[in-house]
Motif scaffolding. Structure first.
Motif, mmCIF file in Angstrom:
data_model
loop_
_atom_site.group_PDB
_atom_site.id
_atom_site.type_symbol
_atom_site.label_atom_id
_atom_site.label_comp_id
_atom_site.label_asym_id
_atom_site.label_seq_id
_atom_site.Cartn_x
_atom_site.Cartn_y
_atom_site.Cartn_z
ATOM 1 N N ASP A 1 0.923 -1.198 0.068
ATOM 2 C CA ASP A 1 -0.037 -0.107 -0.054
ATOM 3 C C ASP A 1 0.939 1.191 -0.046
ATOM 4 O OD1 ASP A 1 -1.771 2.049 0.780
ATOM 5 O OD2 ASP A 1 -3.016 0.694 1.737
ATOM 6 N N PRO A 2 0.946 1.933 -1.178
ATOM 7 C CA PRO A 2 1.849 3.030 -1.308
ATOM 8 C C PRO A 2 1.619 4.359 -0.498
ATOM 9 C CG PRO A 2 0.655 2.926 -3.169
ATOM 10 C CD PRO A 2 0.113 1.646 -2.422
ATOM 11 N N ARG A 3 0.581 4.438 0.267
ATOM 12 C CA ARG A 3 0.356 5.410 0.973
ATOM 13 C C ARG A 3 1.228 5.690 2.467
ATOM 14 N NH1 ARG A 3 -5.713 4.791 1.971
ATOM 15 N NH2 ARG A 3 -5.020 2.688 2.507
ATOM 16 N N PHE A 4 1.601 6.895 2.628
ATOM 17 C CA PHE A 4 2.422 7.242 3.587
ATOM 18 C C PHE A 4 2.177 8.644 4.231
ATOM 19 C CE2 PHE A 4 4.679 9.471 0.516
ATOM 20 C CZ PHE A 4 5.100 10.500 0.985
ATOM 21 N N CYS A 5 2.595 8.938 5.456
ATOM 22 C CA CYS A 5 2.726 9.954 6.135
ATOM 23 C C CYS A 5 4.217 10.113 6.629
ATOM 24 C CB CYS A 5 1.790 10.374 7.261
ATOM 25 S SG CYS A 5 2.026 12.018 8.196
ATOM 26 N N LEU A 6 4.612 11.331 6.518
ATOM 27 C CA LEU A 6 6.285 11.492 6.802
ATOM 28 C C LEU A 6 6.205 12.878 7.916
ATOM 29 C CD1 LEU A 6 9.117 10.460 6.455
ATOM 30 C CD2 LEU A 6 9.465 12.063 4.745
ATOM 31 N N HIS A 7 6.723 12.627 9.152
ATOM 32 C CA HIS A 7 6.573 13.515 9.970
ATOM 33 C C HIS A 7 8.001 13.808 10.595
ATOM 34 C CE1 HIS A 7 5.865 15.544 13.838
ATOM 35 N NE2 HIS A 7 4.858 15.971 13.490
ATOM 36 N N THR A 8 8.423 14.941 10.411
ATOM 37 C CA THR A 8 9.958 15.521 10.936
ATOM 38 C C THR A 8 9.795 15.088 12.401
ATOM 39 O OG1 THR A 8 9.111 17.581 11.551
ATOM 40 C CG2 THR A 8 10.143 17.216 9.387
ATOM 41 N N ALA A 9 10.829 14.513 13.000
ATOM 42 C CA ALA A 9 11.105 14.287 14.374
ATOM 43 C C ALA A 9 11.028 15.626 15.090
ATOM 44 C CB ALA A 9 12.401 13.545 14.459
#
Length: 162
Positions: free
Chosen positions: A71-79
């Protein structure tokens, strides 16, 4: 597709906050993916901006990359470690595409080596995920007010203050 280059043109504030936080943490971000059963997974990752693309690669065979393959969906959050978000934080949303271009992989490995000394030159990549950004946001605090900047492709940035 909205590659990194287009994103920075359409969302200069969010991309600036993302890069600032990305750099401040040694490139560390938290990647949210979906497990096979649909439940969320959060994993550390060190995405890189390379040739105008946001690239999400890492150790072969990890479950986070198996998730993206399914499933190619993502969320990327800065640490972030500052509960007052004094330096801001950013989130990027989208899908990934796996690019099997070995010449691209070789250039990436060379660039990584030159920048960090980490040597994966000559190794085969089992995945090379490139982000297609579908949304983003960042949070900053100024004058005791929370400023949330939101972006969607083709709509530019808008700010909500709380």
């Amino acid at each position: 597709m909205t590659f990194w280059t287009e994103f920075t043109e359409e969302a200069p504030k969010i991309s600036t906050v993302f890069r600032r936080r990305h750099k401040a943490t040694g490139n560390l971000c938290m990647l949210a993916t979906l497990r096979a059963d649909g439940s969320p997974r959060i994993s550390p990752v060190e995405p890189r901006i390379f040739e105008g693309m946001l690239v999400i690669v890492g150790m072969p065979g990890t479950t986070k990359f198996k998730d993206l393959g399914r499933d190619p969906r993502f969320c990327l959050h800065t640490a972030t470690v500052d509960t007052m978000v004094g330096d801001g934080d950013a989130k990027l949303f989208g899908t990934v595409t796996d690019l099997p271009d070995r010449e691209l992989h070789a250039r990436f490995a060379q660039d990584l080596f030159e920048e960090s000394g980490f040597d994966i030159r000559g190794q085969e990549f089992d995945h090379f995920y490139v982000a297609d950004l579908t949304g983003a946001s960042c949070v900053e605090v100024a004058d005791d007010q929370l400023a949330i900047t939101i972006w969607k492709p083709g709509e530019g940035e808008r700010v909500v203050r709380k």
